[in-house]
Design an enzyme around this catalytic site. Sequence first.
Site, PDB file in Angstrom:
ATOM      1  N   CYS A  13       0.867  -1.180   0.000  1.00  0.00           N
ATOM      2  CA  CYS A  13       0.000   0.000   0.000  1.00  0.00           C
ATOM      3  C   CYS A  13       0.909   1.237   0.000  1.00  0.00           C
ATOM      4  CB  CYS A  13      -0.974  -0.030   1.179  1.00  0.00           C
ATOM      5  SG  CYS A  13      -0.216   0.140   2.812  1.00  0.00           S
ATOM      6  N   ASN A  16       2.557   1.406   4.338  1.00  0.00           N
ATOM      7  CA  ASN A  16       2.791   0.110   4.982  1.00  0.00           C
ATOM      8  C   ASN A  16       2.490   0.128   6.483  1.00  0.00           C
ATOM      9  OD1 ASN A  16       5.566  -2.165   5.539  1.00  0.00           O
ATOM     10  ND2 ASN A  16       3.502  -2.671   4.935  1.00  0.00           N
ATOM     11  N   CYS A  18      -1.252   0.526   7.324  1.00  0.00           N
ATOM     12  CA  CYS A  18      -2.691   0.256   7.436  1.00  0.00           C
ATOM     13  C   CYS A  18      -3.116  -0.936   6.580  1.00  0.00           C
ATOM     14  CB  CYS A  18      -3.503   1.490   7.044  1.00  0.00           C
ATOM     15  SG  CYS A  18      -3.260   2.926   8.125  1.00  0.00           S
ATOM     16  N   ARG A  19      -3.318  -0.687   5.293  1.00  0.00           N
ATOM     17  CA  ARG A  19      -3.911  -1.710   4.430  1.00  0.00           C
ATOM     18  C   ARG A  19      -3.023  -2.926   4.214  1.00  0.00           C
ATOM     19  NH1 ARG A  19      -5.432   2.317  -0.375  1.00  0.00           N
ATOM     20  NH2 ARG A  19      -3.611   3.373   0.536  1.00  0.00           N
ATOM     21  N   SER A  20      -1.763  -2.705   3.818  1.00  0.00           N
ATOM     22  CA  SER A  20      -0.923  -3.862   3.487  1.00  0.00           C
ATOM     23  C   SER A  20      -0.569  -4.728   4.696  1.00  0.00           C
ATOM     24  CB  SER A  20       0.341  -3.424   2.730  1.00  0.00           C
ATOM     25  OG  SER A  20       1.101  -2.495   3.465  1.00  0.00           O
ATOM     26  N   ASP A 135      -8.087   3.882   1.379  1.00  0.00           N
ATOM     27  CA  ASP A 135      -7.160   4.120   2.483  1.00  0.00           C
ATOM     28  C   ASP A 135      -7.955   4.573   3.716  1.00  0.00           C
ATOM     29  OD1 ASP A 135      -5.096   4.729   4.166  1.00  0.00           O
ATOM     30  OD2 ASP A 135      -4.089   6.120   2.790  1.00  0.00           O
TER      31      ASP A 135
END
Length: 203
Positions: A13, A16, A18-20, A135
């Site tokens: 993401c 690195n 939150c999402r990933s 995000d």
Amino acid sequence: MRDPSPYRVCFVCTGNICRSPMAESVFRAHAAEAGLDGRVEVDSAGTGPWHEGDGADRRAIDVLTAHGYEQDHIARQFRADWFDQLDLVIALDSGHLHELRALAPTPHDAAKVRLLRSYDPEADQNALGGLDVPDPYFGGTDDFEECLEMIEAAGGGLLDAVTEAIDAAGSTAEETPERAAQSAESKKSASAANGPDAGKEPA
């Protein structure tokens, strides 16, 4: 015979945090449940350096923990020279997809980059935002919950694709020259048996 190398997947993401890392934790858990421990290596990174050395966002940790996922994460930036060691690079949105493909040293490496939600059969690519996982950084807990739901929805399809790739690689590694020759001979015989001259007496 030596076991094949682990199949390596990296989720990417922006920063690195939150999402990933959420996707990394979820997919690692799903791979373990499927009995793929030792056969899959799961990692994550960001397209930028802003949070290198930091842990995951506290809200991401809280949501993962609430849903029973473990995580132990330190943020880092994705590097172009990683492509050679990776089998699949999973982008969390289309911006990451384009940036990663532009970073890829070769067309073969660029083809390794896929959108996570492309593995969700229910995802509508024509909807607002397409196949992006939004995000959640500037939102609240609900946004992180929605992010997790999208990640989980794509997890089954991604796991199927990775399992298929691992099985295919294993079959190729196990095929000795003798087996390859036998297979070719069998295919040749089957072709003759089902071809235009099948059933005819030899001349």
